[in-house]
Design a protein around this motif. Structure first.
Motif, short mmCIF file in Angstrom:
data_model
loop_
_atom_site.label_atom_id
_atom_site.label_comp_id
_atom_site.label_asym_id
_atom_site.label_seq_id
_atom_site.Cartn_x
_atom_site.Cartn_y
_atom_site.Cartn_z
N HIS A 75 43.52 69.44 8.22
CA HIS A 75 44.50 68.37 7.97
C HIS A 75 44.72 67.53 9.22
O HIS A 75 44.79 66.30 9.15
N ARG A 78 41.91 65.03 9.66
CA ARG A 78 41.98 63.94 8.69
C ARG A 78 43.09 62.97 9.05
O ARG A 78 42.93 61.75 8.93
N ALA A 79 44.24 63.50 9.49
CA ALA A 79 45.36 62.63 9.87
C ALA A 79 44.99 61.78 11.08
O ALA A 79 45.30 60.58 11.13
N THR A 82 42.64 59.01 10.00
CA THR A 82 43.36 57.95 9.31
C THR A 82 44.07 57.04 10.31
O THR A 82 44.01 55.82 10.20
N THR A 83 44.70 57.65 11.29
CA THR A 83 45.39 56.86 12.31
C THR A 83 44.41 55.99 13.09
O THR A 83 44.67 54.80 13.32
N SER A 85 41.44 54.93 12.13
CA SER A 85 40.86 53.87 11.29
C SER A 85 41.86 52.74 11.09
O SER A 85 41.47 51.56 11.06
N ARG A 86 43.15 53.05 10.98
CA ARG A 86 44.16 51.99 10.88
C ARG A 86 44.21 51.18 12.18
O ARG A 86 44.34 49.95 12.14
#
Length: 119
Positions: A75, A78-79, A82-83, A85-86
């Motif tokens: 997890h 993945r978090a 995501t951060t 990629s943003r």
């Protein structure tokens, strides 16, 4: 070639599972609690199943527990992804805005000549 190897692997797996199932057809009793504890608690749930069903269900439960465990373990990665990629998307948008609003680079000599003409 890989497709045929996959079919061969699936056939070997199916034969192995069928052999295990045929060799372990004897019924076994699964109890929720040991006999003494079930008598004390007044709860004596039990079920009779073939041994191969218990074996296959145990394997399936182990695989599912492993998948869930790994999903929770990953997890944080993945978090972080995501951060990141943003952040990359935000920086790409900022770069596009800067490219659109920034005038074209001109030669320094031409800039000086333009200033002399205007002044």
């Amino acid at each position: 070639m890989i497709r045929y190897l996959r079919y061969l692997w699936l056939a070997v797996l199916a034969i192995t599972l069928l052999t295990v199932a045929l060799a372990n057809r004897a019924p076994v009793t699964l109890r929720a609690l040991p006999d003494d504890l079930a008598a004390f608690a007044g709860f004596g749930w039990q079920i009779d199943l073939p041994l191969y069903a218990v074996i296959f269900a145990s394997i399936l439960a182990g695989v599912l527990i492993g998948f869930v465990w790994e999903w929770f373990r990953e997890h944080k990665y993945r978090a972080e992804m995501t951060t990141k990629s943003r952040e990359v998307s935000k920086l790409e948008r900022e770069l596009a805005v800067m490219r659109d609003t920034k005038p074209e680079q001109r030669d320094d000599v031409l800039a000086i000549l333009d200033q002399r003409k205007a002044g």
